[in-house]
Design a protein around this motif. Structure first.
Motif, PDB file in Angstrom:
ATOM      1  N   ALA A 379       0.808  -1.149  -0.107  1.00  0.00           N
ATOM      2  CA  ALA A 379       0.030   0.033   0.002  1.00  0.00           C
ATOM      3  C   ALA A 379       0.768   1.308   0.097  1.00  0.00           C
ATOM      4  N   GLN A 380       2.157   1.172  -0.058  1.00  0.00           N
ATOM      5  CA  GLN A 380       3.001   2.238   0.272  1.00  0.00           C
ATOM      6  C   GLN A 380       2.937   3.359  -0.811  1.00  0.00           C
ATOM      7  N   GLU A 381       2.631   2.918  -2.118  1.00  0.00           N
ATOM      8  CA  GLU A 381       2.761   3.552  -3.318  1.00  0.00           C
ATOM      9  C   GLU A 381       1.303   4.085  -3.781  1.00  0.00           C
ATOM     10  N   LEU A 382       0.167   3.650  -2.822  1.00  0.00           N
ATOM     11  CA  LEU A 382      -1.218   3.965  -3.279  1.00  0.00           C
ATOM     12  C   LEU A 382      -1.627   5.299  -2.684  1.00  0.00           C
ATOM     13  N   PRO A 383      -2.030   6.317  -3.351  1.00  0.00           N
ATOM     14  CA  PRO A 383      -2.367   7.531  -2.763  1.00  0.00           C
ATOM     15  C   PRO A 383      -3.516   7.185  -1.747  1.00  0.00           C
ATOM     16  N   LEU A 384      -3.456   7.966  -0.708  1.00  0.00           N
ATOM     17  CA  LEU A 384      -4.477   7.659   0.341  1.00  0.00           C
ATOM     18  C   LEU A 384      -6.187   7.876  -0.154  1.00  0.00           C
ATOM     19  N   ARG A 385      -6.081   8.820  -1.000  1.00  0.00           N
ATOM     20  CA  ARG A 385      -7.423   9.157  -1.557  1.00  0.00           C
ATOM     21  C   ARG A 385      -8.041   7.593  -2.251  1.00  0.00           C
ATOM     22  N   GLU A 386      -7.156   7.100  -2.849  1.00  0.00           N
ATOM     23  CA  GLU A 386      -7.790   5.798  -3.689  1.00  0.00           C
ATOM     24  C   GLU A 386      -7.975   4.585  -2.780  1.00  0.00           C
ATOM     25  N   GLN A 387      -7.262   4.571  -1.530  1.00  0.00           N
ATOM     26  CA  GLN A 387      -7.338   3.788  -0.497  1.00  0.00           C
ATOM     27  C   GLN A 387      -8.786   3.843   0.432  1.00  0.00           C
ATOM     28  N   MET A 388      -8.992   5.078   0.420  1.00  0.00           N
ATOM     29  CA  MET A 388     -10.303   5.711   1.147  1.00  0.00           C
ATOM     30  C   MET A 388     -11.506   5.213   0.147  1.00  0.00           C
ATOM     31  N   ALA A 389     -11.456   5.471  -1.153  1.00  0.00           N
ATOM     32  CA  ALA A 389     -12.287   5.105  -2.131  1.00  0.00           C
ATOM     33  C   ALA A 389     -12.972   3.737  -1.896  1.00  0.00           C
ATOM     34  N   CYS A 390     -12.115   2.902  -1.462  1.00  0.00           N
ATOM     35  CA  CYS A 390     -12.506   1.456  -1.359  1.00  0.00           C
ATOM     36  C   CYS A 390     -13.558   1.384  -0.351  1.00  0.00           C
ATOM     37  N   ASP A 391     -13.701   2.006   0.468  1.00  0.00           N
ATOM     38  CA  ASP A 391     -15.091   2.129   1.681  1.00  0.00           C
ATOM     39  C   ASP A 391     -15.791   3.039   1.422  1.00  0.00           C
TER      40      ASP A 391
END
Length: 393
Positions: A379-391
């Motif tokens: 997950a280190q290279e994934l922008p936080l906004r993309e990770q948040m979009a999962c939920d």
């Protein structure tokens, strides 16, 4: 710190071997909904190296069967190691329809189905208007379609352990009747409770087995490659080193591949002792304090600072502070909402009893601590906004 990114999973082999040893006589013709989602994609991947895969049918929202087959293959690609091509999905395996379509299940190919695995759902914690239409109404149409099929051996409904509501003890067992809407923190879990209750009430002839996964985070060997759902929030909490639950609170976390392999094994096992199963870490769940310590042993932890338990009223300022110091733009309103929701879940301190799964000869879930490093690395290279979009879709 060095992590083995793709270890062999003993428990995954055990689940697959059990499914092979106990498979019902005759080939299984499996109809899977939700194959382009997180859990559904993992279920398809768990079946990809079995003799049943080539005869599987997938319900896919697409413009054509070719596009639908490509969407399923792209979903499967998330669950394959780098450099490994995903399995071939044929156009004849695809039923093109939206789950909300009134005639979504009218395709005559479904007459030959022996097993249904219904994993499609709106899983967002946002208050979306389509949650009830998809999670309840469409599920009832699917059940009605298969309730009179004499060749149907099993109908697996993928629910959620949190459908139990908020008024349970520390060890949650699998009751048949689930609580109504007022006992839930979010519409998603309320909708899953209503759907499961209605399935049993309206279709008693359906060979129904409900599976209720606990908190699904990452993949035991691929980390967050398939999805960063929930992991991003755990990482934010570790960086803040403050939250609303005590460090002794438990989080019952399982990886998506364990969840999927267990669902497949239950779907194909000829006889089952129970109508409902938790898929959970159970007594092997990790405490919040243990997770924070593990995070703090990796980049981004708040080393040396004692964990601070705060009131819910402090979460808004925590979200704003995090956003002000983050290296990228953060939707602090969404972050505040996520901290509140998951804070309320964490305060429940639930452990979901997994003895039924173990009694069926299935292996226990791996510890989240064993693969947390792989989640962090991926997950280190994934922008936080993309990770948040999962939920929050």
């Amino acid at each position: 710190m060095v992590f083995n990114l793709f270890p062999r999973s003993k428990w995954l082999r055990e689940a697959q071997e059990l499914a092979a040893q106990t498979r019902q006589p005759g080939p299984a013709r499996i109809f899977l909904t939700g194959a382009t989602g997180f859990v559904g994609g993992a279920i398809a991947a768990a079946l990809a190296d079995t003799e049943n895969f080539k005869e599987m049918l997938f319900l896919v929202r697409a413009k054509s069967a070719a596009e639908g087959a490509q969407r399923v293959r792209q979903s499967l690609a998330r669950f394959t190691p780098p450099g490994v091509p995903p399995p071939l999905v044929l156009e004849r395996q695809v039923i093109v329809a939206d789950l909300n379509d009134a005639d979504a299940f009218s395709d005559p190919r479904l007459d030959a189905v022996s097993h249904v695995i219904h994993s499609a759902a709106v899983t967002s914690f946002a208050d979306r208007p389509d949650i009830w239409r998809v999670n309840v109404d469409a599920t009832m149409r699917l059940a009605e379609r298969f309730s009179q099929e004499p060749g149907l051996r099993r109908f697996v409904y993928v629910g959620t352990a949190m459908a139990c509501g908020v008024a349970r003890g520390a060890i949650v067992t699998e009751t048949l009747r689930l609580p109504l809407e007022h006992a839930h923190l979010v519409p998603y879990t309320a909708s899953k409770a209503r759907a499961e209750n209605q399935l049993r009430e309206r279709f008693p002839e359906l060979p129904l087995v409900s599976v209720r996964p606990s908190i699904i985070v990452g993949h035991s060997s691929l980390g967050c490659k398939p999805s960063a759902s929930i992991f991003w929030l755990l990482k934010v909490v570790s960086q803040l080193n403050r939250f609303v639950c005590p460090p002794s609170a438990y989080l019952d976390i399982v990886p998506v591949d364990y969840c999927a392999s267990t669902i497949v094994a239950l779907a194909l096992k000829p006889t089952l002792a129970f109508p409902v199963y938790h898929i959970s870490a159970g007594q092997g769940s990790s405490m919040v304090g243990e997770l924070l310590q593990a995070f703090q042993g990796m980049e981004g932890g708040a080393q040396g600072k004692p964990y601070e338990r705060v009131a819910e009223a402090a979460l808004k300022q925590m979200a704003l502070s995090f956003g002000a110091t983050a290296r990228e733009t953060v939707n602090t309103r969404m972050l505040h909402k996520a901290l509140m929701l998951y804070g309320r879940f964490s305060r429940l301190n639930y452990i979901f009893d997994q003895r039924r799964i173990l009694s069926e000869g299935l292996p226990p879930a791996p510890s989240f601590l064993d693969y947390l490093g792989r989640c962090h690395h991926s997950a280190q290279e994934l922008p936080l906004r993309e990770q948040m979009a999962c939920d929050f879709k």
